[in-house]
Write an enzyme that holds these catalytic residues in place. Structure first.
Site, mmCIF file in Angstrom:
data_model
loop_
_atom_site.group_PDB
_atom_site.id
_atom_site.type_symbol
_atom_site.label_atom_id
_atom_site.label_comp_id
_atom_site.label_asym_id
_atom_site.label_seq_id
_atom_site.Cartn_x
_atom_site.Cartn_y
_atom_site.Cartn_z
ATOM 1 N N SER A 144 37.112 22.860 39.241
ATOM 2 C CA SER A 144 37.686 24.109 39.728
ATOM 3 C C SER A 144 39.142 24.088 39.329
ATOM 4 C CB SER A 144 37.543 24.197 41.238
ATOM 5 O OG SER A 144 38.297 25.262 41.717
ATOM 6 N N ARG A 145 39.541 25.006 38.435
ATOM 7 C CA ARG A 145 40.878 24.885 37.847
ATOM 8 C C ARG A 145 41.992 25.406 38.734
ATOM 9 N NH1 ARG A 145 37.962 26.779 33.357
ATOM 10 N NH2 ARG A 145 37.065 24.967 32.351
ATOM 11 N N VAL A 146 41.687 26.336 39.633
ATOM 12 C CA VAL A 146 42.784 26.849 40.456
ATOM 13 C C VAL A 146 42.573 26.629 41.944
ATOM 14 C CG1 VAL A 146 43.517 28.607 38.816
ATOM 15 C CG2 VAL A 146 41.778 29.156 40.488
#
Ligand code: ATP
Ligand code: MG
Length: 506
Positions: A369-371
Site C-alpha cells: 500500500s503506497r500511501v
C-alpha cells in the site's frame, strides 16, 4: 453577353422558392441528426451525426437510447442501452446534447439498481433529485488533500500490513475463487459504524452470486449504508461497460457533500472484456491481447476520480477498491499490469495459500500500500511495524528449513514465531475486527508472548483472549481507541493482560 428574358428569370426564382418551401426544418439540423448505417451486436454506426460529444446520449426511434463512444471523421459509433434489435438500418437518429447521467442521492442507499439507475429490487421507484454525468474529469491535484485517515477494513492482515487510507485506490488481485469478493464484502460490513457510504458495483457476475452477496449484506445489517449497482453476466456488454462509471458518479455525489464513500468494482477484468467486445464489434483496431488501445486510459480515468478533497471542497473522499482476476497467477498480463500501475498498491491473493488454509490468502511479499501508511493509526504502527518484514523473512526461512536438518536456535525461534503470526492473521468470513482488538492481538504475537502457546491453539487463544479483553479489560480497549497510540504505561498494561489471561488459558 446575352441578357435573359424577364419571364425566364422569374421562372427560375419561382423554382428556387418552391424548392426552399419543401425543405423541412428537420433536415436543416445538420450535425444533430444522422442515419443508422449499420447495426451490430449492441452497437450501431451512424453517419451524418457530426455535432455529438463523447459520452453524449443519442436517441433512436421507439425511445431507445445509446451513448456515443467512437467519434470518427465520417461516422459515430454508439453503444445501445438495451433494445438494439429494434433498430434498423436507415433509422433516423438524434443527438440529445446531454451526457449520459445517473440519478444520485441518499435515496439510493439500501437499494439495488442497474447502471442506468433503474431499481432491480422490489422496493419501488427511486425518485432522485440530482443527476451526475457518469463520465467526469477527475479533480486536479490542487483541490486534493493527501490521504491521512484510515479506512478500516476490519481484516487483520490488511489493516496491520497493507493499510488503506480514505481516498486511496487499492487493487485486490488474484485468481478465481480465492476470496477477492469476500475481502470487499468484509470491508463493507466493517463500515457499519464508520460513517462510510459503500457502493458495490457488480460487473458481469452471475445473478445468483449477486443475490447471495445482497443476502449476506442484509444479514449483517450492512445494506443500510450500501448501494449496489449491478450489470449481470446476462446483461448487454454496454451496461457492463458503463456500470463502474455509474457507481463512481454515485460515490462522487457523497464525496462532493463532504462525506466519505467507498466504491468497489467487482471486477474490472470483466469490464475490460465488455469493452473489448464493444470495440471489436465497432471494428476498432485491436491492440495487445485484442483489447482496444485506450483501455488503459479508460481505467485510469475511472480510478483517478477516487481521491480525498481538501477543506475548501468540503473534505470528502472516495476510496476505490477495484478487483482484477488473474489467470494462473499471471500478474504480467495486460490488464493486471495496467491496473497495478494505476492504483496506489495491491492486495495480492495466492491460490497456494488459500488451498493450504491460510485465509485470507494474502501474499504479504507481493502486496503493498503506497500511501496508506500515512493513514494508519499510531498504535497499529507501533505493534505491527515489523510484522511485514518478519513474515517475509519467515516465508523464506521456512522454505529453506525444509531442506536443512540442524538449524541454529535463533532461526528456529524465528520460524516458530512466524508460524504463530501466520496463524494469528487468519480470519474467518464476515467477522471484521475493531482496530483496538487487532492492536492487542497483534501485540501479543509480535511481543513474543504467544511463543509458548501451541500453534494449533492460537485460533482458540484469539477468540478467548478477545472475549476476556472485551469483558474485563474494557479500560485498555477504550484507551487504545481514544488515544490512538500506545504509551509505555498502556503497553505494560497490555502485557499484564496477556499474562493474566494465559494463567486461565489451556
Ligand atoms: P470469483 O473469482 O469467483 O469472483 P473470488 O475470488 O471473489 O471468486 P470469493 O467468492 O470471495 O472469491 O470466495 C470464494 C470462496 O472462498 C467462497 O466460498 C468463500 O466462502 C471462501 N472464502 C473466502 N475467504 C474466506 C475466508 N477468509 N475464510 C474462509 N473461507 C473463505
Ligand atoms: Mg468475486
Amino acid at each position: 453577353m446575352s441578357i435573359m428574358p424577364k419571364s425566364k428569370t422569374s421562372n427560375i426564382k419561382n423554382k428556387i422558392i418552391e424548392k426552399l418551401k419543401n425543405i423541412s426544418s428537420e433536415s436543416l439540423e445538420v450535425g444533430f441528426s444522422g442515419t443508422v448505417r449499420e447495426v451490430g451486436d449492441e452497437v450501431v454506426r451512424i453517419t451524418g451525426l457530426r455535432d455529438v460529444t463523447y459520452s453524449e446520449m443519442i436517441e433512436f426511434p421507439n425511445e431507445i437510447f445509446g451513448v456515443a463512444v467512437n467519434l470518427e471523421e465520417n461516422e459515430v459509433g454508439a453503444i445501445v442501452l438495451g433494445g438494439y434489435l429494434k433498430i434498423k438500418q436507415g433509422d433516423k437518429v438524434k443527438g440529445t446534447g446531454r451526457l449520459l447521467s445517473i440519478g444520485v442521492g441518499e435515496k439510493l442507499i439500501g437499494r439495488v439498481i442497474d447502471p442506468l439507475g433503474k431499481p432491480l429490487d422490489d422496493k419501488g421507484s427511486i425518485d432522485t433529485q440530482k443527476f451526475y454525468p457518469i463520465e467526469k474529469i477527475a479533480p486536479g491535484v490542487i483541490d486534493r488533500h493527501p490521504v491521512n485517515t484510515p479506512i478500516q477494513t476490519g481484516i487483520k492482515a490488511i489493516d496491520s500490513m497493507i493499510p488503506i487510507g480514505r481516498g486511496q485506490r487499492e487493487l485486490i488481485i488474484g485468481d478465481r475463487g480465492i476470496g477477492k469478493t469476500s475481502l470487499a464484502i468484509d470491508t463493507i460490513i466493517n463500515q457499519k459504524n464508520e460513517n462510510v457510504i459503500c457502493i458495490y458495483v457488480a460487473i458481469g457476475q452471475k445473478t445468483s452470486r449477486i443475490a447471495q452477496i445482497i443476502d449476506t449484506l442484509k444479514q449483517h445489517k450492512a445494506m443500510d449504508h450500501t448501494i449496489i449497482v449491478a450489470a449481470n453476466a446476462s446483461d448487454p456488454a454496454s451496461l457492463q461497460f458503463i456500470a463502474p462509471y455509474a457507481g463512481c458518479a454515485i460515490g462522487e455525489y457523497f464525496m462532493d457533500k463532504g462525506q466519505d464513500a467507498l466504491v468497489i468494482y467487482d471486477d474490472l477484468s470483466k469490464h475490460a472484456w465488455a469493452y473489448r467486445q464493444i470495440a471489436l464489434v465497432l471494428r476498432r483496431p485491436s491492440g495487445r491481447e485484442a483489447y482496444p488501445g485506450d483501455i488503459f486510459y479508460l481505467h485510469s480515468r475511472l480510478l483517478e476520480r477516487a481521491c480525498r478533497m481538501d477543506e475548501k471542497h468540503k473534505g470528502g473522499s472516495l476510496t476505490a477498491l477495484p478487483i482484477i482476476e488473474t489467470q494462473a497467477g499471471d500478474l504480467s498480463a495486460y490488464i493486471p499490469t495496467n491496473v497495478i500501475s494505476i492504483t496506489d498498491g495491491q492486495i495480492y491473493l495466492e491460490p497456494d495459500l488459500f488451498y493450504s488454509g491460510i485465509r485470507p490468502a494474502i501474499n504479504v511479499g507481493l502486496s503493498v500500500s503506497r500511501v496508506g501508511g500515512a493513514a494508519q493509526i499510531k498504535a497499529m504502527k507501533q505493534v505491527a511495524g515489523q510484522l511485514r518484514l518478519d513474515l517475509a523473512q519467515y516465508r523464506s526461512l521456512a522454505a529453506f528449513a525444509q531442506f536443512a536438518s540442524d538449524l541454529d536456535q535463533s532461526t528456529k525461534n524465528q520460524i516458530e514465531r512466524g508460524r504463530r503470526m501466520v496463524e494469528l492473521l487468519k480470519q474467518t468470513l464476515f467477522k471484521p475486527m475493531s482496530v483496538e482488538e487487532q492492536v492487542v492481538l497483534i501485540n501479543a504475537g509480535t511481543s513474543g508472548m504467544l511463543d509458548d502457546v501451541a500453534v494449533e491453539k492460537i485460533g482458540n487463544f484469539e477468540k478467548k483472549y478477545l472475549e476476556f479483553m472485551n469483558d474485563s479489560q474494557q479500560k485498555i480497549m477504550h484507551e487504545i481507541k481514544k488515544e490512538g497510540k500506545l504509551s509505555p504505561d498502556l503497553l505494560e498494561k497490555m502485557k499484564k493482560s496477556v499474562e493474566i489471561f494465559k494463567k486461565s488459558f489451556k
